[in-house]
Design a protein around this motif. Structure first.
Motif, PDB file in Angstrom:
ATOM      1  N   VAL A  53      27.477  17.794  38.067  1.00  0.00           N
ATOM      2  CA  VAL A  53      27.908  19.195  38.025  1.00  0.00           C
ATOM      3  C   VAL A  53      27.667  19.819  36.648  1.00  0.00           C
ATOM      4  N   ASP A  54      27.610  18.993  35.607  1.00  0.00           N
ATOM      5  CA  ASP A  54      27.315  19.527  34.274  1.00  0.00           C
ATOM      6  C   ASP A  54      25.947  20.184  34.224  1.00  0.00           C
ATOM      7  N   ARG A  55      25.096  19.775  35.125  1.00  0.00           N
ATOM      8  CA  ARG A  55      23.705  20.238  35.049  1.00  0.00           C
ATOM      9  C   ARG A  55      23.448  21.478  35.887  1.00  0.00           C
ATOM     10  N   MET A  56      24.499  22.056  36.405  1.00  0.00           N
ATOM     11  CA  MET A  56      24.303  23.333  37.107  1.00  0.00           C
ATOM     12  C   MET A  56      24.310  24.457  36.091  1.00  0.00           C
TER      13      MET A  56
ATOM     14  N   GLY B 147      31.038  12.885  22.338  1.00  0.00           N
ATOM     15  CA  GLY B 147      29.732  12.352  21.990  1.00  0.00           C
ATOM     16  C   GLY B 147      28.567  13.182  22.486  1.00  0.00           C
ATOM     17  N   ALA B 148      28.837  14.113  23.372  1.00  0.00           N
ATOM     18  CA  ALA B 148      27.749  14.928  23.900  1.00  0.00           C
ATOM     19  C   ALA B 148      27.973  16.376  23.536  1.00  0.00           C
ATOM     20  N   ARG B 149      26.882  17.108  23.445  1.00  0.00           N
ATOM     21  CA  ARG B 149      27.002  18.504  23.030  1.00  0.00           C
ATOM     22  C   ARG B 149      26.801  19.468  24.181  1.00  0.00           C
ATOM     23  N   LEU B 150      25.893  19.132  25.075  1.00  0.00           N
ATOM     24  CA  LEU B 150      25.546  20.104  26.111  1.00  0.00           C
ATOM     25  C   LEU B 150      26.095  19.675  27.467  1.00  0.00           C
ATOM     26  N   THR B 151      25.589  18.609  28.006  1.00  0.00           N
ATOM     27  CA  THR B 151      26.088  18.115  29.291  1.00  0.00           C
ATOM     28  C   THR B 151      27.148  17.070  28.987  1.00  0.00           C
TER      29      THR B 151
END
Lengths: 210, 398
Positions: free
Chosen positions: B96-99, B179-183
């Motif tokens: 869902v992060d990639r929507m 640890g992640a910035r975008l997704t």
């Protein structure tokens, strides 16, 4: 299965009695959840549901096949043939003027395999309502894009993914997939591997990409 | 290109001729869309920088005016809903992060809460507050990216650099957190995987204190700017009735004067504990949508500042099993994502995999109003209207 929760009569305390298997698992966790009541209070859903359902039954009688409450959300299963007038009534009289979402679910083993699901919201009552229509393979459902114009694209997506026809839709074409696409991907019998292998066979000349 | 051979331009014109026919045919479908003598079809995208991704728009022009439009979408379709049926509830979380990839935290919040509702569990208070903080920071980050690119589309180059500078601070907080910035995949079903790191409050506070001054800077650049006003006021007007009929939600709906925010109407996470205002516009034009989003960022700062004052102690993960088998049934849960109502309709058949996951994407539904907003405007306003809708094609196409 969304289609078999109990009949409508006692919706107030509804979420407890679904299937013999479910109550053991479902209502137990909500108990500790109950104290922080401020969470999600859509204007006392239980009695409102009751009135709402009564009004619908009084007006449409047998066209309201089932009225269910699931996770404190009201669901009406209505006859496919009467969707047009029920949609109009829902919009005009009950003031569910925002069609949040329109989608479908495929139950291939059922006699009528598709559920077309409308998720509605009413600004006036700050409440949600879900309308469901069952449609068999090849049966068309009346388009509600005349009632809620937003249904235009949503119905096109359902057509694209499930192949359900919407009668009276102004422009029923595929929307996300290319026009030449074969099959309807969100049907349960649409196998992702088969399609993948057909593609590599044709384009790469190998047997399987997996 | 030597003299005599057909130049790129001629060839393009020749190809355009054949393309026009098909375009014309498809546009015929709607009433009154036959091309008149002065009309022209202009194809925009999918590789156009102002379409914020891969949106293709077929514009029917009458001179400089737009007489009709058709959006062609699906270039980024990945079949997320089909994938969901082949994954367990937990495995689907990162997808869902990639929507809406510029607001991954919000997507994750909606999904986790929907599954929690389906399971009948609730995240512990500490998790809810941390979720709220991160989601509001994400809203600011999303709006900042919108502001920068929207201004860039209209011709104001400078705000982009400022906006990305502030957005970077938020992404740094996310990076420190998970640890992640975008997704980010920041949340888990039932709560959180990571507790707040030691200086989360301090970092958020520093950002918030600084950000007040920054918003004033942006407003100084744009709000009273004569060119900005000329390019946005009266452009893409959407009335409240039309907005509701078209199912538009989020800042676009509020700019049309409908004071509706799911955080207020049906509170989720910890929003019921905090005070904030829901800004609304009057005319529903591009300028109002700009003002509404600017004010929303201020309100997000307000929520963050209240939330960091009191993060309750306690566990961060509720009682969920490693094997999640939600009882048979279904749920629709919607949150107020930066773009509008992000809904998840999940049907469970009692197994570890969802039977059906339907994602109600705000961008997809909002984009449908584009045609209504763009008619009668100049070609140059098309990019302003695409920008003001704040769509993300990853979410439109899923």
């Amino acid at each position: 299965m969304a289609d078999d929760p109990k009949e409508q009569q006692p919706p107030p305390l509804g979420s407890a009695g679904e299937k013999p298997a479910a109550p053991g698992a479902a209502p137990a966790p909500p108990k500790p959840v109950a104290p922080p009541v401020p969470k999600a209070p859509p204007v006392g859903p239980a009695p409102l549901d009751n009135d709402l359902v009564k009004r619908y039954r009084a007006r449409f009688g047998a066209a309201i096949r089932e009225a269910v409450e699931d996770r404190k959300q009201a669901i009406l299963v209505v006859e496919r043939e009467h969707l047009a007038e029920i949609a109009r009534y829902t919009h005009d009289e009950e003031k569910f003027n925002l069609l949040s979402d329109l989608t479908a679910v495929d139950w291939p083993k059922r006699e009528k395999r598709f559920d077309v699901v409308l998720n509605l919201y009413s600004f006036t009552h700050n409440a949600r309502l879900r309308l469901k229509v069952q449609a068999g393979a090849g049966e068309s459902v009346t388009s509600v894009s005349g009632v809620w114009p937003t249904a235009n694209w949503l119905e096109r997506e359902v057509y694209d993914m499930f192949g359900i026809e919407f009668a009276g839709h102004p422009n029923l074409q595929r929307i996300l997939l290319p026009e030449e696409w074969q099959g309807f991907p969100l049907r349960k019998d649409y196998d992702i591997l088969t399609q993948d292998q057909a593609w590599v066979r044709e384009n790469l000349g190998i047997e399987s990409g997996q | 290109m030597g003299a005599g051979e057909p130049g790129d331009r001629e060839r393009a014109v020749a190809e355009e001729g054949s393309k026009n026919q098909t375009v014309e045919n498809t546009l015929k479908a709607g009433p009154g869309t036959l091309l008149g003598a002065d009309e022209l079809i202009l194809n925009m995208g999918p590789q156009h920088p102002s379409t914020h991704g891969v949106l293709r728009v077929k514009l029917k022009l009458d001179g400089e005016r737009v007489a009709g439009s058709e959006c062609v979408i699906g270039y980024l379709h990945r079949g997320v809903e089909k994938i969901a049926e082949h994954r367990t509830y937990q495995q689907f979380g990162p997808y869902v992060d990639r929507m809406d990839y510029v607001a991954a935290v919000s997507n994750g919040l909606g999904y986790c809460e929907a599954v929690e509702k389906l399971l009948g569990v609730e995240a512990p208070p500490r998790a809810k507050v941390i979720r709220t903080i991160l989601t509001e920071l994400q809203r600011i980050a999303s709006h900042l990216l919108w502001l920068g690119t929207h201004a860039l589309d209209i011709g104001a180059l400078t705000p982009l650099f400022y906006c990305l500078r502030e957005r970077e601070e938020i992404l740094k907080i996310f990076e420190k957190y998970c640890g992640a910035r975008l997704t980010t995949h920041a949340f888990r079903i039932g709560g959180l995987q990571y507790d707040a790191y030691d200086t989360l409050e301090k970092d958020t506070e520093r950002f918030c204190n600084d950000f007040h001054r920054r918003i004033a800077e942006y407003e100084e650049l744009l709000t009273g700017n004569r060119i900005w006003i000329a390019r946005t006021q009266g452009v893409g007007i959407l009335s409240a009735e039309d907005a509701i009929a078209m199912g538009v939600t989020g800042p676009v709906l509020r700019a049309s004067g409908v004071q509706w925010d799911i955080r207020k109407a049906m509170p989720y996470a910890a929003y019921d504990q905090y005070e904030f205002d829901v800004p609304v516009g009057k005319t529903g034009d591009t300028y109002d949508r700009y003002l509404v989003r600017m004010e929303e960022m201020r309100q997000s700062v307000r929520i963050c500042m209240q939330a960091i004052q009191n993060i309750p102690a306690g566990p961060i993960l509720g009682k969920v099993g490693k094997v999640m088998k939600p009882p048979v049934g279904e749920v629709y849960h919607a949150i107020e994502a930066p773009k509008g109502e992000l809904g998840y309709y999940i049907v469970s058949d009692g197994t570890v995999q969802p039977y059906r996951v339907r994602i109600r994407p705000p961008s997809f539904v909002n984009l449908q109003a584009f045609d209504k907003m763009v008619r009668g405007h100049l070609v140059a306003d098309v990019v302003a209207i695409i920008g003001t809708l704040d769509i993300v094609l990853g979410e439109v196409d899923r």
